[in-house]
Scaffold this motif. Structure first.
Motif, PDB file in Angstrom:
ATOM      1  N   GLY A   1     -67.823  82.459 -20.648  1.00  0.00           N
ATOM      2  CA  GLY A   1     -67.203  83.159 -21.761  1.00  0.00           C
ATOM      3  C   GLY A   1     -66.346  82.283 -22.650  1.00  0.00           C
ATOM      4  O   GLY A   1     -65.680  82.776 -23.565  1.00  0.00           O
ATOM      5  N   ARG A   2     -66.368  80.978 -22.400  1.00  0.00           N
ATOM      6  CA  ARG A   2     -65.630  80.060 -23.281  1.00  0.00           C
ATOM      7  C   ARG A   2     -66.487  79.730 -24.487  1.00  0.00           C
ATOM      8  O   ARG A   2     -67.685  80.021 -24.523  1.00  0.00           O
ATOM      9  CB  ARG A   2     -65.208  78.805 -22.518  1.00  0.00           C
ATOM     10  N   LEU A   3     -65.883  79.114 -25.494  1.00  0.00           N
ATOM     11  CA  LEU A   3     -66.615  78.904 -26.745  1.00  0.00           C
ATOM     12  C   LEU A   3     -67.870  78.084 -26.505  1.00  0.00           C
ATOM     13  O   LEU A   3     -67.843  76.938 -26.088  1.00  0.00           O
ATOM     14  CB  LEU A   3     -65.719  78.291 -27.820  1.00  0.00           C
ATOM     15  N   VAL A   4     -68.997  78.725 -26.784  1.00  0.00           N
ATOM     16  CA  VAL A   4     -70.289  78.241 -26.322  1.00  0.00           C
ATOM     17  C   VAL A   4     -70.716  76.967 -27.037  1.00  0.00           C
ATOM     18  O   VAL A   4     -71.450  76.151 -26.470  1.00  0.00           O
ATOM     19  CB  VAL A   4     -71.353  79.357 -26.487  1.00  0.00           C
ATOM     20  N   ASN A   5     -70.256  76.771 -28.265  1.00  0.00           N
ATOM     21  CA  ASN A   5     -70.698  75.598 -29.007  1.00  0.00           C
ATOM     22  C   ASN A   5     -70.148  74.302 -28.426  1.00  0.00           C
ATOM     23  O   ASN A   5     -70.756  73.243 -28.575  1.00  0.00           O
ATOM     24  CB  ASN A   5     -70.325  75.719 -30.488  1.00  0.00           C
ATOM     25  N   LEU A   6     -69.005  74.369 -27.750  1.00  0.00           N
ATOM     26  CA  LEU A   6     -68.416  73.166 -27.162  1.00  0.00           C
ATOM     27  C   LEU A   6     -68.518  73.142 -25.641  1.00  0.00           C
ATOM     28  O   LEU A   6     -68.750  72.086 -25.058  1.00  0.00           O
ATOM     29  CB  LEU A   6     -66.950  73.053 -27.589  1.00  0.00           C
ATOM     30  N   ALA A   7     -68.348  74.281 -24.995  1.00  0.00           N
ATOM     31  CA  ALA A   7     -68.449  74.315 -23.540  1.00  0.00           C
ATOM     32  C   ALA A   7     -69.887  74.094 -23.073  1.00  0.00           C
ATOM     33  O   ALA A   7     -70.128  73.619 -21.962  1.00  0.00           O
ATOM     34  CB  ALA A   7     -67.931  75.642 -23.003  1.00  0.00           C
ATOM     35  N   ALA A   8     -70.861  74.431 -23.932  1.00  0.00           N
ATOM     36  CA  ALA A   8     -72.268  74.253 -23.564  1.00  0.00           C
ATOM     37  C   ALA A   8     -73.017  73.451 -24.628  1.00  0.00           C
ATOM     38  O   ALA A   8     -74.233  73.489 -24.684  1.00  0.00           O
ATOM     39  CB  ALA A   8     -72.927  75.620 -23.377  1.00  0.00           C
ATOM     40  N   GLY A   9     -72.296  72.728 -25.458  1.00  0.00           N
ATOM     41  CA  GLY A   9     -72.942  71.949 -26.517  1.00  0.00           C
ATOM     42  C   GLY A   9     -72.055  70.823 -26.968  1.00  0.00           C
ATOM     43  O   GLY A   9     -71.041  70.501 -26.327  1.00  0.00           O
ATOM     44  N   ASP A  10     -72.395  70.200 -28.078  1.00  0.00           N
ATOM     45  CA  ASP A  10     -71.639  69.062 -28.605  1.00  0.00           C
ATOM     46  C   ASP A  10     -70.702  69.436 -29.742  1.00  0.00           C
ATOM     47  O   ASP A  10     -70.135  68.560 -30.399  1.00  0.00           O
ATOM     48  CB  ASP A  10     -72.608  67.977 -29.101  1.00  0.00           C
ATOM     49  N   GLY A  11     -70.531  70.732 -30.007  1.00  0.00           N
ATOM     50  CA  GLY A  11     -69.642  71.141 -31.075  1.00  0.00           C
ATOM     51  C   GLY A  11     -70.287  71.059 -32.441  1.00  0.00           C
ATOM     52  O   GLY A  11     -71.497  70.905 -32.574  1.00  0.00           O
ATOM     53  N   HIS A  12     -69.455  71.168 -33.463  1.00  0.00           N
ATOM     54  CA  HIS A  12     -69.945  71.216 -34.841  1.00  0.00           C
ATOM     55  C   HIS A  12     -70.618  69.909 -35.254  1.00  0.00           C
ATOM     56  O   HIS A  12     -70.270  68.831 -34.756  1.00  0.00           O
ATOM     57  CB  HIS A  12     -68.784  71.479 -35.800  1.00  0.00           C
ATOM     58  N   PRO A  13     -71.533  69.985 -36.208  1.00  0.00           N
ATOM     59  CA  PRO A  13     -72.166  68.766 -36.720  1.00  0.00           C
ATOM     60  C   PRO A  13     -71.127  67.820 -37.332  1.00  0.00           C
ATOM     61  O   PRO A  13     -70.111  68.259 -37.890  1.00  0.00           O
ATOM     62  CB  PRO A  13     -73.129  69.289 -37.799  1.00  0.00           C
ATOM     63  N   ALA A  14     -71.413  66.520 -37.247  1.00  0.00           N
ATOM     64  CA  ALA A  14     -70.472  65.506 -37.714  1.00  0.00           C
ATOM     65  C   ALA A  14     -70.148  65.659 -39.193  1.00  0.00           C
ATOM     66  O   ALA A  14     -68.990  65.477 -39.610  1.00  0.00           O
ATOM     67  CB  ALA A  14     -71.032  64.108 -37.430  1.00  0.00           C
ATOM     68  N   GLU A  15     -71.149  66.015 -40.003  1.00  0.00           N
ATOM     69  CA  GLU A  15     -70.929  66.092 -41.450  1.00  0.00           C
ATOM     70  C   GLU A  15     -69.936  67.185 -41.820  1.00  0.00           C
ATOM     71  O   GLU A  15     -69.218  67.068 -42.816  1.00  0.00           O
ATOM     72  CB  GLU A  15     -72.250  66.350 -42.182  1.00  0.00           C
ATOM     73  N   VAL A  16     -69.885  68.260 -41.027  1.00  0.00           N
ATOM     74  CA  VAL A  16     -68.925  69.335 -41.262  1.00  0.00           C
ATOM     75  C   VAL A  16     -67.529  68.917 -40.799  1.00  0.00           C
ATOM     76  O   VAL A  16     -66.537  69.089 -41.511  1.00  0.00           O
ATOM     77  CB  VAL A  16     -69.373  70.628 -40.549  1.00  0.00           C
ATOM     78  N   MET A  17     -67.453  68.332 -39.608  1.00  0.00           N
ATOM     79  CA  MET A  17     -66.157  67.895 -39.089  1.00  0.00           C
ATOM     80  C   MET A  17     -65.585  66.754 -39.916  1.00  0.00           C
ATOM     81  O   MET A  17     -64.372  66.500 -39.876  1.00  0.00           O
ATOM     82  CB  MET A  17     -66.286  67.486 -37.623  1.00  0.00           C
ATOM     83  N   ASP A  18     -66.408  66.078 -40.666  1.00  0.00           N
ATOM     84  CA  ASP A  18     -65.937  65.045 -41.595  1.00  0.00           C
ATOM     85  C   ASP A  18     -64.880  65.625 -42.531  1.00  0.00           C
ATOM     86  O   ASP A  18     -63.822  65.021 -42.759  1.00  0.00           O
ATOM     87  CB  ASP A  18     -67.136  64.524 -42.390  1.00  0.00           C
ATOM     88  N   MET A  19     -65.144  66.807 -43.070  1.00  0.00           N
ATOM     89  CA  MET A  19     -64.175  67.441 -43.976  1.00  0.00           C
ATOM     90  C   MET A  19     -62.975  67.999 -43.214  1.00  0.00           C
ATOM     91  O   MET A  19     -61.825  67.849 -43.647  1.00  0.00           O
ATOM     92  CB  MET A  19     -64.864  68.538 -44.786  1.00  0.00           C
ATOM     93  N   SER A  20     -63.218  68.652 -42.089  1.00  0.00           N
ATOM     94  CA  SER A  20     -62.115  69.243 -41.324  1.00  0.00           C
ATOM     95  C   SER A  20     -61.123  68.182 -40.880  1.00  0.00           C
ATOM     96  O   SER A  20     -59.903  68.335 -41.024  1.00  0.00           O
ATOM     97  CB  SER A  20     -62.662  69.982 -40.100  1.00  0.00           C
ATOM     98  N   PHE A  21     -61.639  67.071 -40.360  1.00  0.00           N
ATOM     99  CA  PHE A  21     -60.751  66.037 -39.840  1.00  0.00           C
ATOM    100  C   PHE A  21     -60.194  65.146 -40.943  1.00  0.00           C
ATOM    101  O   PHE A  21     -59.135  64.522 -40.762  1.00  0.00           O
ATOM    102  CB  PHE A  21     -61.464  65.235 -38.762  1.00  0.00           C
ATOM    103  N   ALA A  22     -60.870  65.078 -42.090  1.00  0.00           N
ATOM    104  CA  ALA A  22     -60.249  64.437 -43.248  1.00  0.00           C
ATOM    105  C   ALA A  22     -59.004  65.217 -43.647  1.00  0.00           C
ATOM    106  O   ALA A  22     -57.946  64.626 -43.950  1.00  0.00           O
ATOM    107  CB  ALA A  22     -61.243  64.372 -44.406  1.00  0.00           C
TER     108      ALA A  22
END
Length: 411
Positions: free
Chosen positions: A331-352
């Motif tokens: 029941g934890r967030l499935v994109n990270l607990a069972a995957g690699d999380g958000h695509p790099a190109e999207v996190m580029d903006m978030s982490f900028a």
């Protein structure tokens, strides 16, 4: 794996995402040259995976001393964590599948550095600072919050007069939530679900709990994969929006009868509970994309089940009155607990945004409370992203600006 193998694996992951994060790379280069964070200590609680590592590197190269741990027991990638500990001015305490005591012990170790700036994803650092580590509050310049759930938590603290530090709501930047929450969560949630189950989405009925930006993204991707999408909502405007986007809309009590796959995206408790489990189909799959593991009531599901067994990595099967209900990633967030999380190109903006807001906090005296990301920083990130994609857009001519700002011209 040996530490050597873990470091090699982590370095490869970090190098790969770094090459797909052009905006953060520009900021990293500027930070390394200008040293805007020299002398600052930054405490972080984020999902410790490769994109986060790229942010941590940028902050350290900008002159900061950085300590980081995870913000979810199942989202840490141990190879990335070990690799980060080979970098100068960085200490990482995160490890995968830690127990609750280990999780909060790591939070405390991060705070032991006596930070003057924090970065949170879910506000666990800030909560700890306001409950058990209040002696550190006087030394804080401010913090950043990455996710919707954390912002809700902080605004509740602010409304109660309990928030004793300034916090920048990075989640609310347009270059964050319009892209990270919609396209990032939309794609990465289905990446996690499909990788975990190895099942077809096309032809199935998918129930999306909530139609905020995360729910919009998950619904969009489900439709694109060929699913029949049902949306549940409490907000009449969002419910109308979902219907006019082409989805069926109904209560969760009704939708629970039809769903093959359920994805919760609300950030609230008990979106799926006993009354829903009772009417679900045999073989139903339950996944959560909200920050905390509270949207699927696992206590009630466990109490109803005659047996619980692991049927595949990150899938537990609950036998309820002869029906199988499958829960992904506890029941934890499935994109990270069972995957690699958000695509790099999207996190580029978030982490900028995160990097620029840390610099903003270091250079600006802020009052206690929740603050928006400055508009010029938001627009700067968008402009850099467009430039990295080779896209040019129009600019207003002087007479167009004059027309838009005037009131004399009528019909």
């Amino acid at each position: 794996m040996s530490d050597k193998d873990l470091i090699e694996s982590g370095d490869m992951k970090i190098g790969w995402v770094r090459s797909h994060m052009p905006v953060l790379s520009i900021i990293r280069e500027n930070f390394e040259r200008e040293q805007p964070l020299k002398g600052h200590k930054i405490a972080m609680a984020l999902h410790v995976e490769a994109k986060t590592a790229a942010l941590v590197e940028a902050l350290a190269l900008g002159g900061a001393e950085v300590a980081i741990t995870g913000c979810n027991p199942l989202s840490t990638q141990d190879d990335v964590s070990v690799a980060l500990n080979t970098r100068d001015n960085i200490k990482c305490y995160a490890k995968y599948d830690c127990c609750s005591d280990e999780y909060y012990e790591a939070i405390n170790k991060v705070l032991d550095m006596k930070p003057d700036i924090t970065i949170d994803d879910g506000a666990d650092l800030i909560f700890k600072l306001h409950t058990e580590r209040t002696d550190l509050l006087s030394g804080l310049l401010g913090g950043c919050e990455e996710t919707t759930t954390g912002i809700h938590r902080l605004k509740a603290m602010e409304n109660d007069g309990a928030l004793k530090m300034p916090v920048v709501a990075v989640n609310d930047a347009m270059t964050k939530f319009l892209f990270d929450n919609r396209y990032g969560t939309g794609q990465s949630s289905w990446d996690g679900i499909m990788r975990t189950t190895n099942l077809l989405v096309a032809g199935k009925t998918v129930v999306i709990g909530g139609y905020g930006w995360c729910g919009k993204g998950a619904s969009l991707r489900a439709s694109g994969l060929g699913a029949d999408v049902i949306v549940t909502e409490i907000d009449p405007i969002r419910a109308l929006e979902a219907r006019m986007d082409g989805h069926r809309v109904m209560s969760m009590t009704e939708a629970a009868k039809y769903g093959d796959i359920f994805v919760t995206t609300t950030g609230n408790v008990d979106i799926l509970s006993k009354k829903h489990f009772e009417v679900m189909k045999d073989g139903a799959i339950l996944a959560n994309s909200g920050h905390f593991n509270v949207e699927i009531n696992l206590e009630e599901l466990t109490a109803m089940a005659s047996s619980v067994r692991t049927v595949r990595k990150n899938i537990k099967e609950y036998n309820v009155a002869g029906k199988r209900i499958n829960v992904l990633a506890d029941g934890r967030l499935v994109n990270l607990a069972a995957g690699d999380g958000h695509p790099a190109e999207v996190m580029d903006m978030s982490f900028a945004n995160q990097a620029l807001c840390v610099k903003y906090i270091a250079e600006t005296k802020l009052e206690n409370g929740v603050h928006p990301v400055p508009h010029d920083l938001d627009m700067y990130v968008a402009e850099l992203k467009l430039k990295s994609m080779g896209i040019e857009i129009d600019k207003l001519e002087p007479h167009q600006t004059e027309y838009m700002e005037g009131w004399e011209c009528g019909t």
